[in-house]
Design a protein around this motif. Structure first.
Motif, mmCIF file in Angstrom:
data_model
loop_
_atom_site.group_PDB
_atom_site.id
_atom_site.type_symbol
_atom_site.label_atom_id
_atom_site.label_comp_id
_atom_site.label_asym_id
_atom_site.label_seq_id
_atom_site.Cartn_x
_atom_site.Cartn_y
_atom_site.Cartn_z
ATOM 1 N N ARG A 45 37.730 46.392 41.322
ATOM 2 C CA ARG A 45 38.392 45.717 42.487
ATOM 3 C C ARG A 45 38.983 44.937 43.144
ATOM 4 O O ARG A 45 39.407 44.544 44.068
ATOM 5 C CB ARG A 45 37.465 46.396 42.958
ATOM 6 C CG ARG A 45 36.478 47.800 43.179
ATOM 7 C CD ARG A 45 36.923 49.213 44.224
ATOM 8 N NE ARG A 45 37.096 48.490 45.056
ATOM 9 C CZ ARG A 45 36.557 49.275 46.440
ATOM 10 N NH1 ARG A 45 37.342 50.575 45.939
ATOM 11 N NH2 ARG A 45 36.884 49.439 47.838
ATOM 12 N N GLN A 46 40.150 44.211 41.828
ATOM 13 C CA GLN A 46 40.826 43.606 41.541
ATOM 14 C C GLN A 46 42.046 43.884 41.626
ATOM 15 O O GLN A 46 42.728 44.811 40.407
ATOM 16 C CB GLN A 46 40.441 42.291 41.007
ATOM 17 C CG GLN A 46 39.339 41.750 41.303
ATOM 18 C CD GLN A 46 38.718 40.760 39.906
ATOM 19 O OE1 GLN A 46 38.242 41.028 38.750
ATOM 20 N NE2 GLN A 46 38.459 39.521 40.433
ATOM 21 N N ASP A 47 42.968 43.257 41.929
ATOM 22 C CA ASP A 47 44.310 43.969 41.389
ATOM 23 C C ASP A 47 44.941 42.942 40.051
ATOM 24 O O ASP A 47 43.746 42.231 39.047
ATOM 25 C CB ASP A 47 45.876 43.094 42.769
ATOM 26 C CG ASP A 47 45.722 41.518 42.708
ATOM 27 O OD1 ASP A 47 45.192 41.030 41.691
ATOM 28 O OD2 ASP A 47 46.148 40.868 43.868
ATOM 29 N N GLY A 48 46.284 42.778 39.375
ATOM 30 C CA GLY A 48 46.908 42.493 38.359
ATOM 31 C C GLY A 48 46.096 41.257 38.240
ATOM 32 O O GLY A 48 46.380 40.816 36.721
ATOM 33 N N GLY B 53 45.360 51.025 36.232
ATOM 34 C CA GLY B 53 44.396 51.986 37.127
ATOM 35 C C GLY B 53 42.688 51.487 36.662
ATOM 36 O O GLY B 53 41.885 51.745 37.551
ATOM 37 N N ILE B 54 42.592 51.925 35.987
ATOM 38 C CA ILE B 54 41.311 51.943 35.676
ATOM 39 C C ILE B 54 40.496 50.480 35.135
ATOM 40 O O ILE B 54 39.564 49.876 35.904
ATOM 41 C CB ILE B 54 41.404 52.353 33.686
ATOM 42 C CG1 ILE B 54 41.701 53.360 33.770
ATOM 43 C CG2 ILE B 54 39.872 51.428 32.842
ATOM 44 C CD1 ILE B 54 41.507 53.406 31.762
ATOM 45 N N HIS B 55 41.657 49.054 35.826
ATOM 46 C CA HIS B 55 41.369 48.041 35.089
ATOM 47 C C HIS B 55 40.654 47.570 36.884
ATOM 48 O O HIS B 55 40.023 47.195 37.275
ATOM 49 C CB HIS B 55 42.714 46.903 35.571
ATOM 50 C CG HIS B 55 42.489 45.366 36.036
ATOM 51 N ND1 HIS B 55 42.807 45.131 37.147
ATOM 52 C CD2 HIS B 55 41.631 44.552 35.543
ATOM 53 C CE1 HIS B 55 42.315 43.976 36.955
ATOM 54 N NE2 HIS B 55 41.827 43.417 36.419
ATOM 55 N N ASP C 177 46.428 47.691 48.986
ATOM 56 C CA ASP C 177 46.382 47.893 50.188
ATOM 57 C C ASP C 177 45.373 46.702 51.045
ATOM 58 O O ASP C 177 44.587 46.500 52.086
ATOM 59 C CB ASP C 177 46.054 49.138 50.930
ATOM 60 C CG ASP C 177 46.401 49.941 50.486
ATOM 61 O OD1 ASP C 177 48.025 49.320 50.161
ATOM 62 O OD2 ASP C 177 46.559 51.122 50.314
ATOM 63 N N GLN C 178 44.698 45.721 50.162
ATOM 64 C CA GLN C 178 43.819 44.538 50.449
ATOM 65 C C GLN C 178 44.450 43.559 51.393
ATOM 66 O O GLN C 178 43.140 43.195 51.915
ATOM 67 C CB GLN C 178 43.096 44.373 49.437
ATOM 68 C CG GLN C 178 43.879 42.765 48.126
ATOM 69 C CD GLN C 178 43.336 42.379 47.355
ATOM 70 O OE1 GLN C 178 42.305 41.572 47.446
ATOM 71 N NE2 GLN C 178 43.020 43.014 45.710
ATOM 72 N N GLY D 172 43.835 39.561 39.339
ATOM 73 C CA GLY D 172 42.384 39.120 39.661
ATOM 74 C C GLY D 172 41.689 38.825 41.108
ATOM 75 O O GLY D 172 40.600 37.544 41.536
ATOM 76 N N THR D 173 42.682 39.182 42.071
ATOM 77 C CA THR D 173 42.382 39.419 43.137
ATOM 78 C C THR D 173 42.158 39.764 43.640
ATOM 79 O O THR D 173 42.560 40.947 43.548
ATOM 80 C CB THR D 173 43.631 38.238 44.676
ATOM 81 O OG1 THR D 173 44.557 37.657 43.673
ATOM 82 C CG2 THR D 173 43.570 38.263 45.232
ATOM 83 N N PRO D 174 41.295 39.588 44.238
ATOM 84 C CA PRO D 174 40.371 38.536 45.324
ATOM 85 C C PRO D 174 38.846 38.274 43.752
ATOM 86 O O PRO D 174 38.358 39.282 43.489
ATOM 87 C CB PRO D 174 39.781 38.835 45.909
ATOM 88 C CG PRO D 174 39.201 40.223 46.287
ATOM 89 C CD PRO D 174 40.387 40.566 45.454
ATOM 90 N N ALA D 175 38.394 36.967 44.130
ATOM 91 C CA ALA D 175 37.599 36.730 43.190
ATOM 92 C C ALA D 175 35.947 37.422 43.412
ATOM 93 O O ALA D 175 35.687 37.509 44.116
ATOM 94 C CB ALA D 175 37.212 35.433 42.806
ATOM 95 N N GLY D 176 35.474 37.994 42.111
ATOM 96 C CA GLY D 176 34.314 39.133 42.420
ATOM 97 C C GLY D 176 34.829 40.367 43.351
ATOM 98 O O GLY D 176 33.756 41.429 43.296
ATOM 99 N N GLY D 177 35.715 40.750 43.030
ATOM 100 C CA GLY D 177 36.258 42.335 43.736
ATOM 101 C C GLY D 177 36.636 41.870 44.979
ATOM 102 O O GLY D 177 35.388 41.664 46.110
ATOM 103 N N TRP D 178 37.239 43.148 45.861
ATOM 104 C CA TRP D 178 37.646 43.320 46.992
ATOM 105 C C TRP D 178 36.464 44.714 47.227
ATOM 106 O O TRP D 178 36.542 45.506 46.325
ATOM 107 C CB TRP D 178 38.992 43.856 47.614
ATOM 108 C CG TRP D 178 38.837 44.022 49.324
ATOM 109 C CD1 TRP D 178 39.006 43.188 50.243
ATOM 110 C CD2 TRP D 178 40.340 45.555 49.171
ATOM 111 N NE1 TRP D 178 39.048 44.324 51.181
ATOM 112 C CE2 TRP D 178 40.211 45.234 50.918
ATOM 113 C CE3 TRP D 178 39.890 46.710 48.625
ATOM 114 C CZ2 TRP D 178 40.200 45.753 51.441
ATOM 115 C CZ3 TRP D 178 40.612 47.553 49.534
ATOM 116 C CH2 TRP D 178 40.476 47.647 51.226
#
Length: 553
Positions: free
Chosen positions: A469-472, A462-464, A417-418, A474-480
């Motif tokens: 706080r990133q999708d598969g 889901g654990i990832h 949803d990000q 690796g977006t966004p860098a640093g996490g949403w």
């Protein structure tokens, strides 16, 4: 991740039953589990009896001493984890995906229409062309697709495509006609018919309006339903899910679940929720809640209700208007007194009540209802839940803890949803959205899931998402909004012990402890040693339920 000497000592001190014959010893394992306090513990071996119940966990020497004459299975140093649990999914929906148009991977309207047209040509025998997974946000369309556009792909029979969130459908003109939708058709309660500037239906039905077409879609045949269940169970086993909470079933699904449990074909434990408190509830609740069936393989002791719709289709009910659509607040499915009546009917009959609420108005309506109903039906042991708890007014978050309501949340919803969530609710309300760390910090137990098939059922994905706080990709860098991320232990716990707690099954499953079922998985990599970015890439090699292998890669 280094484990402290205290945790390593706990491994040797894990409780065991008195010496007894064990059917099987799982040895030479790089094992991790949680103890009763939710703390991480390592083990090298576990033993379980002929019934599939664990009788010893700990060091190889300690387990061997309590398992004379057992058969041994050498894990060759591979990682062993407790069986993973999805606390919110739709089992038959997962299986049905393989039988329809797959639109989850479509990246444009043109690509979706090509997929629909290709499926229609390849399946001329289908009376309806049905598909799943479209998302106009991914397509960068800036609007919903239309019936006329779907007509360009299929015009010789009705076509119906479910949106990725399951809260909207896209119809062609023949499907609109069969649904009886005209200029004069009013919006039903809790639903919306999207219309053009002169009032004609455009082909999109949201939430309660979907019932207008659902009633004319042919029901699955017995063979189709069994094929869906077979496909779903195979998929769950492949991704390491030993238990799933099915969020809304009826009489037909219950019958098949029991038949599969009776025949030994149910390869994942199913904790089912009766969908709504209408006719199916009346039929299924005659003998009261079913806490355990077929050695804990099936349970039917909860009810699933809906407060509102979804954020992507702007059906989630918000207190203030949508930031990107100031003319709408979304949709509450029921008036307060109607929702109270549904909750009371279920609570009075002794059922756990689990209510879908995504918007802050939807969550507030349900929290207010729980506050009122729990005075009449205290039932703390039922562990009532709010499913999704997605956008919550910050002032309402402490009410979950105060009322004993479990937030049942889906980490991959946040990372999916990000691309639109903050557009929908703006920079202030987003602070109470997907707020996992805030819930955990106040002491709430989070039950994690995926809402499959809306998201992938893979719990490692889901654990990832929970940790990064990133999708598969690796977006966004640093996490949403990384400040709301979980630790790795918290993420494992919400897919195991706390998911079991949310089903009142934490004494039976959720961790590898003495007296619990031997539900476990074997993976190709160590969850606690791989980089966080690679957690979702871990592969399940084996899945075991009650000491029986149900999947091997």
């Amino acid at each position: 991740m280094r484990l402290s000497p205290l945790i390593l000592a706990l491994a040797a001190a894990l409780p065991s039953l008195q010496p007894a014959h064990a059917a099987t010893v799982i040895g030479n394992a790089n094992g991790y589990t949680l103890n009763a306090a939710g703390k991480l513990v390592k083990f090298a071996a576990l033993a379980y009896d002929d019934a599939g119940k664990i009788i010893a966990v700990g060091s190889a020497k300690a387990v061997e001493a309590r398992a004379p004459g057992a058969r041994h299975i050498d894990m060759q140093g591979k990682t062993v984890l407790p069986g993973l649990i999805d606390s919110h999914g739709h089992v038959f929906g997962l299986g049905a995906i393989a039988t329809g148009v797959e639109l989850y991977s479509s990246t444009s309207l043109a690509g979706a229409l090509k997929a629909v047209a290709g499926f229609g040509k390849a399946n001329p025998q289908r009376a309806w062309v049905v598909g799943n997974g479209w998302n106009q946000e991914i397509w960068k369309l800036g609007r919903f697709p239309t019936a006329a556009e779907l007509d360009s792909a299929v015009s010789d029979r009705p076509a119906l495509m479910h949106r990725v969130d399951g809260h909207a459908v896209w119809l062609n003109s023949k499907a609109l006609e069969l649904a009886g939708i005209t200029l004069a058709t009013p919006d039903p309660a809790g639903g919306k018919i999207e219309r053009d500037e002169i009032g004609r239906a455009t082909g999109i039905l949201i939430d309660g309006a979907m019932d207008l077409v659902n009633k004319v879609v042919p029901a699955p045949t017995e063979a189709e339903a069994r094929a869906s269940l077979d496909g779903a169970l195979a998929h769950l086993a492949q991704v390491g899910l030993t238990s799933a909470h099915d969020a809304g079933i009826g009489v037909n699904e219950d019958r098949l679940f029991r038949a599969y449990a009776d025949g030994g074909k149910l390869t994942a434990r199913i904790y089912a929720m009766i969908g709504d408190t209408t006719e199916d509830f009346d039929a299924l609740s005659k003998n009261g809640p079913l806490a355990s069936y077929a050695n804990g393989m099936y349970a039917l002791s909860a009810v699933k209700l809906y407060s509102d719709g979804a954020l992507g289709s702007r059906g989630a009910a918000l207190i203030a208007p949508y930031s990107d659509a100031p003319g709408t607040h979304g949709l509450l499915f029921y008036k307060d007194d109607e929702m109270l009546a549904k909750m009371e009917k279920a609570m009075k009959a002794g059922y756990q009540v689990n209510v879908h609420a995504i918007g802050d108005a939807g969550n507030r309506q349900i929290l207010d209802a729980y506050q009122q109903q729990l005075k009449k039906y205290p039932g703390a042991a039922l562990r009532h839940r709010i499913e999704h708890a997605q956008v919550v007014a910050p002032a309402d978050i402490p009410r979950f803890k105060a009322l004993g309501i479990i937030p049942s949340m889906q980490p991959t919803h946040a990372t999916s949803d990000q691309n639109m969530a903050e557009q929908r609710v703006g920079p202030q309300r987003i602070k109470g959205a997907y707020a996992w760390h805030t819930f955990l910090r106040q002491g709430s137990k989070i039950a994690c899931g995926s809402d499959f098939p809306i998201e992938s059922p893979n719990p490692l994905a889901g654990i990832h998402a929970a940790v990064t706080r990133q999708d598969g990709s690796g977006t966004p860098a640093g996490g949403w909004y990384r400040n709301e991320a979980m630790t790795l232990v918290q993420a494992l716990r919400c897919f195991t012990l706390d998911a079991a707690y949310a089903a009142r099954q934490d004494k039976e499953i959720g961790s590898l402890e003495v007296g619990k079922w031997a539900d476990f998985i074997v993976t190709d990599a160590d969850l606690f040693k791989v980089p966080a970015a690679d957690i979702g890439k871990i592969t399940v090699l084996q899945t075991w339920v009650a000491g029986k292998q149900v999947y091997k890669r």
